[in-house]
Design an enzyme around this catalytic site. Structure first.
Site, PDB file in Angstrom:
ATOM      1  CG  LEU A 120      33.968 -69.927 -45.818  1.00 42.14           C
ATOM      2  CD1 LEU A 120      33.740 -68.760 -44.849  1.00 42.14           C
ATOM      3  CD2 LEU A 120      32.941 -69.900 -46.936  1.00 42.14           C
ATOM      4  CB  CYS A 121      39.651 -68.914 -48.183  1.00 40.90           C
ATOM      5  SG  CYS A 121      41.172 -68.118 -48.763  1.00 40.90           S
ATOM      6  CB  THR A 122      43.024 -72.352 -48.760  1.00 31.01           C
ATOM      7  OG1 THR A 122      43.096 -72.149 -47.340  1.00 31.01           O
ATOM      8  CG2 THR A 122      43.643 -71.158 -49.476  1.00 31.01           C
TER       9      THR A 122
END
Length: 334
Positions: A120-122
Site C-alpha cells: 500500500l502507498c509507497t
C-alpha cells in the site's frame, strides 16, 4: 444505538475467514492502512459473517508510529505465516530507510512459501527492492513515481490507482486501498456485497485498475482549455528531451504567439517557464528519492550542462542540487 443491517447474501460461504496480515512500516500512511481494514470490517458486518480476519505486525513486535505521529500497538513481530495468509505491507514516508534488510529477507521468504503480497502507498518500493515485482505490473504513489522508475527497470510501473498482477497487489496510497479491497470482496463474494461496503463508506465512485491516480490536467491546473491541456501533457511526457515551444504550438494547431498568450492568460507564466518548473520538479523528486548522481539527474531532466542545471535549480528552490542532496537526511519528506 447500532442496528445490525439486513445481511447481504453471498454466493459462497467460506470454510474459514481469509486472513490479512498488515505489516506496518515506520511512518506508514494512516489513511491507506485504515481504508483497507475498514473495508474488510464492513464486509463482515454487511454479510453477517466473519469473511475476513486480520493481524497487525511489524519489526520489533511492540509498536510503530504512523506518519501523523500516532503510535499503534502491534500483535507481533515478523514471524512465519501460512500460505493462506495475505501479506499487506503498509508504507509511507522515508520508505527507503524503513526498508530494512530484515524486512526484505522476511518478505522474500514468505513470498517463496506462496503467500499473496500487497503493497500500500509507497510499500511498492520495498516489494521491488525484495525482487517481488520483477517482470510484473505495479503502481506507487505519484510523488514517488519518478524515483521508482529510475531505480527498478524490471518493473512495469503504471499510474493506475491499484494493480493486481497474479498474487502481487500494489496501490497508489490514500483511498486507493478501498478500491483494491472492494475488488477483492467483489471477486470473492460478489458485486452486491462490494457495493454495500462502498455505500457504508460513503464511497460513491468505485475505481478500477484502469483509473489513474492523479487528477486530469484540466482539473489539476483549474483550466479547461483542450489545447492548453494537450500541450501540458506533451511537456509532462517529454522531460528528458524537452520540446521547443514552436513545435508544441504547431502540434496543437497554434502559433507560438497564441501559445504564449494562452499560458499567460491561464497560468500567468510563459510556456518556457512552466516547462522549466516541471523539469525542476522532477529533478527535485529524483534528488530526494534516489541515489542518482546530480549530473545524471540533470540529464534525466533535459539539462545538458550541470552548471546551467545548478543555476536554474537554485533560482527555483533557493538551494543548489548538491546541498539539496546533502540535506536529504535532515528534511521532512512531503
Amino acid at each position: 444505538m447500532d442496528t445490525p443491517p439486513q445481511p447481504v447474501k453471498i454466493a459462497v460461504v467460506p470454510d474459514r475467514p481469509r486472513r490479512f496480515v498488515f505489516v506496518l512500516m515506520p511512518r506508514f500512511t494512516l489513511i491507506a492502512f485504515a481504508s483497507a481494514v475498514e473495508a474488510l470490517r464492513i464486509a463482515n458486518r454487511m454479510s453477517g459473517r466473519r469473511l475476513y480476519d486480520w493481524r497487525v505486525i511489524g519489526e520489533g513486535g511492540t509498536s510503530v508510529a504512523c506518519s501523523a505521529g500516532i503510535a499503534f500497538a502491534l500483535d507481533g513481530d515478523l514471524g512465519e505465516l501460512t500460505r493462506d495468509d495475505t501479506i499487506v505491507l503498509c508504507g509511507g514516508l522515508d520508505v527507503a530507510q524503513a526498508t530494512t534488510k530484515r524486512l526484505l529477507n522476511w518478505l522474500r521468504r514468505e513470498a517463496r512459501h506462496g503467500a499473496p503480497v500487497a503493497g500500500l502507498c509507497t510499500a511498492s518500493y520495498a516489494l521491488a527492492r525484495a525482487g517481488l515485482l520483477d517482470g510484473r505490473r505495479a503502481t506507487i504513489h505519484w510523488e514517488n513515481h519518478d524515483g521508482f522508475l529510475e531505480e527498478f527497470e524490471e518493473v512495469e510501473l503504471t499510474k493506475s490507482v491499484f494493480v493486481m498482477d497474479g498474487n502481487r497487489y500494489t496501490t497508489a496510497g490514500g483511498t486507493a486501498s478501498i478500491d483494491l479491497m472492494l475488488k477483492i470482496i467483489a471477486d470473492e463474494h460478489g458485486e452486491e456485497l462490494a457495493g454495500a461496503v462502498a455505500d457504508q463508506l460513503i464511497y460513491t465512485s468505485i475505481r478500477t485498475d484502469q483509473d489513474t491516480q492523479r487528477l486530469s490536467v484540466p482539473t489539476r491546473i483549474g483550466v479547461r482549455h483542450p489545447r492548453l491541456s494537450r500541450v501540458i501533457q506533451m511537456m509532462e511526457a517529454n522531460i528528458e528531451d524537452p520540446i521547443s515551444p514552436a513545435i508544441l504550438a504547431r502540434d496543437v494547431g497554434l502559433s507560438t504567439r497564441q501559445l504564449e498568450r494562452l499560458f499567460r492568460r491561464y497560468l500567468n507564466r510563459s510556456p518556457k517557464r512552466y516547462y522549466m518548473e516541471l523539469r525542476l520538479g522532477k529533478a527535485r523528486n529524483l534528488l530526494l528519492q534516489t541515489d542518482m548522481s546530480v549530473i545524471n539527474v540533470a540529464l534525466a531532466c533535459g539539462f545538458t550542462s550541470p552548471s546551467h542545471f545548478s543555476k536554474c535549480y537554485r533560482a527555483q528552490y533557493h538551494i543548489t542540487p548538491y546541498r539539496e542532496r546533502g540535506a536529504q537526511g535532515t528534511r521532512t519528506e512531503a
